[in-house]
Motif scaffolding. Structure first.
Motif, PDB file in Angstrom:
ATOM      1  N   ILE A 195      90.073  96.993  88.192  1.00  0.00           N
ATOM      2  CA  ILE A 195      89.430  97.743  87.092  1.00  0.00           C
ATOM      3  C   ILE A 195      88.852  96.763  86.073  1.00  0.00           C
ATOM      4  CG2 ILE A 195      89.886  99.259  85.114  1.00  0.00           C
ATOM      5  CD1 ILE A 195      91.809 100.821  86.884  1.00  0.00           C
TER       6      ILE A 195
ATOM      7  N   ARG B 232      85.705  95.180  87.589  1.00  0.00           N
ATOM      8  CA  ARG B 232      84.595  96.143  87.595  1.00  0.00           C
ATOM      9  C   ARG B 232      84.070  96.370  86.163  1.00  0.00           C
ATOM     10  NH1 ARG B 232      80.329  97.631  88.854  1.00  0.00           N
ATOM     11  NH2 ARG B 232      79.716  99.802  88.804  1.00  0.00           N
ATOM     12  N   SER B 233      84.989  96.415  85.202  1.00  0.00           N
ATOM     13  CA  SER B 233      84.584  96.622  83.800  1.00  0.00           C
ATOM     14  C   SER B 233      83.689  95.472  83.343  1.00  0.00           C
ATOM     15  CB  SER B 233      85.822  96.693  82.901  1.00  0.00           C
ATOM     16  OG  SER B 233      86.643  97.780  83.279  1.00  0.00           O
TER      17      SER B 233
ATOM     18  N   ILE C 175      80.258  95.813  84.748  1.00  0.00           N
ATOM     19  CA  ILE C 175      79.468  96.826  84.018  1.00  0.00           C
ATOM     20  C   ILE C 175      78.966  96.237  82.695  1.00  0.00           C
ATOM     21  CG2 ILE C 175      79.598  99.051  82.798  1.00  0.00           C
ATOM     22  CD1 ILE C 175      81.692  99.912  84.974  1.00  0.00           C
ATOM     23  N   ILE C 176      79.838  95.536  81.985  1.00  0.00           N
ATOM     24  CA  ILE C 176      79.459  94.939  80.700  1.00  0.00           C
ATOM     25  C   ILE C 176      78.319  93.936  80.915  1.00  0.00           C
ATOM     26  CG2 ILE C 176      80.258  93.417  78.829  1.00  0.00           C
ATOM     27  CD1 ILE C 176      83.091  94.782  79.276  1.00  0.00           C
TER      28      ILE C 176
ATOM     29  N   GLU D 294      75.102  95.784  81.595  1.00  0.00           N
ATOM     30  CA  GLU D 294      74.530  96.466  80.431  1.00  0.00           C
ATOM     31  C   GLU D 294      74.052  95.483  79.361  1.00  0.00           C
ATOM     32  OE1 GLU D 294      76.523  99.971  79.049  1.00  0.00           O
ATOM     33  OE2 GLU D 294      77.027 100.609  81.076  1.00  0.00           O
TER      34      GLU D 294
ATOM     35  N   HIS E  53      84.926  94.514  76.096  1.00  0.00           N
ATOM     36  CA  HIS E  53      85.893  95.179  76.977  1.00  0.00           C
ATOM     37  C   HIS E  53      86.987  95.874  76.162  1.00  0.00           C
ATOM     38  CE1 HIS E  53      89.562  94.924  79.655  1.00  0.00           C
ATOM     39  NE2 HIS E  53      88.723  95.510  80.467  1.00  0.00           N
TER      40      HIS E  53
END
Lengths: 207, 207
Positions: free
Chosen positions: A6, A9-10, A13-14, A17, A36
């Motif tokens: 997790i 993956r976080s 994503i950060i 973005e 995060h």
């Protein structure tokens, strides 16, 4: 999904973005870990770093640094197993009854007295201030009088009164700093910055 | 300026900047304290409250509630003198070695096991989840099986994976809730919400 998956993956994503907004190695880990912790991309713009601060901070952590926080909440959030591996330590004097008594007698905040007492400790000192602008202001005074020479000041108090000004005192100064400009910050942000430094040493550099 | 004056002035600034965006009594205190803790006005839009949740939460706190957090950081941030005055308490099971062992054996998160153990405690239970979406998901399952009936679920984990969905499970449901919709939240937000409820009772209602 396992916790480590997790987290991975976080961070993906950060990174996605953030898009074209990239950062130097070392700084990137700090910025992304703060995002995060807060899900707040404002920190991509707010965080200010003195030159070479990441290398200086890592050197202090590898040399038995003491991290001084201005809340027990920030202290709780710092990774203790990482500190132990490096031989570093963390403490918060805010709940010490002697600090409270002295603050009351002198009519100053406990944060001010905490910083004064911590300034007398041995070894490399890292101050992680997530709450009290008065802690930052007093630290700045002590530095000016050569009464303390911090290895790093993490200056990320949150708030609406005196906070922006207290943080600006350090920008461009000689003390190594990581500052969240503006109103935002907090104990969680202070802990996240410390952990971002610790994890670089432990996970990537194999300490 | 004294700390209490700084807090008063901060709340005046927050109220002014919220402008025409007003909230019912009780809810206003929660929204403003979260903004005070984060300097993030997004929470004026993000926070969702079930009907009558403030009165229900205050009743639980006056009846010896146990507040269960999913991080020691949130636990650190909750006002202990306020809890003592009300006869309420707070705990976090995340650092319990038995919880860690059971989580490892079963291949689930410590947060899941923490919530299961806490669900068996007596008295009104308030869950304050600022970190782990798995804690919220497991709580929702336990509620569905009538294995726990929380007096309040504060669901404010922060993050990028499974977080939004875990929080939405509670919206519109029968369990009293305060939820931060979207990605934002955190241990600091969880503690701020608890303190906003405590301070209403202690400071305004004279408990």
């Amino acid at each position: 999904m396992k916790p480590q998956d997790i987290e991975k993956r976080s961070f993906e994503i950060i990174t996605k973005e953030l898009g074209a907004r990239t950062f130097p190695v070392g700084i990137a880990e700090v910025v992304k870990r703060v995002i995060h912790t807060t899900a707040d991309f404002d920190y991509a713009e707010n965080l200010a770093f003195s030159p070479d601060v990441i290398e200086q901070a890592k050197a202090a952590l590898c040399n038995g640094a003491t991290i001084v926080t201005d809340t027990n909440m920030a202290l709780s959030g710092i990774s203790k197993p990482s500190l132990t591996k490096l031989g570093a330590k963390a403490l918060c004097l805010m709940a010490d009854p002697d600090i409270a008594r002295e603050a009351k007698e002198r009519g100053v905040t406990r944060a001010v007295v905490s910083m004064e007492h911590a300034a007398r400790l041995d070894g490399p000192l890292i101050f992680a201030v997530g709450n009290a602008p008065t802690a930052l202001i007093r630290l700045h005074e002590l530095i000016g009088k050569d009464e303390v020479k911090p290895a790093l000041v993490i200056g990320v108090p949150v708030g609406f009164v005196n906070v922006v000004e207290a943080k600006e005192l350090f920008i461009g100064g000689k003390t190594p700093y990581i500052i969240a400009r503006g109103r935002k910050g907090g104990s969680n942000v202070a802990a996240a910055i410390v952990n971002a430094l610790l994890y670089q040493l432990i996970r990537r550099e194999g300490f």
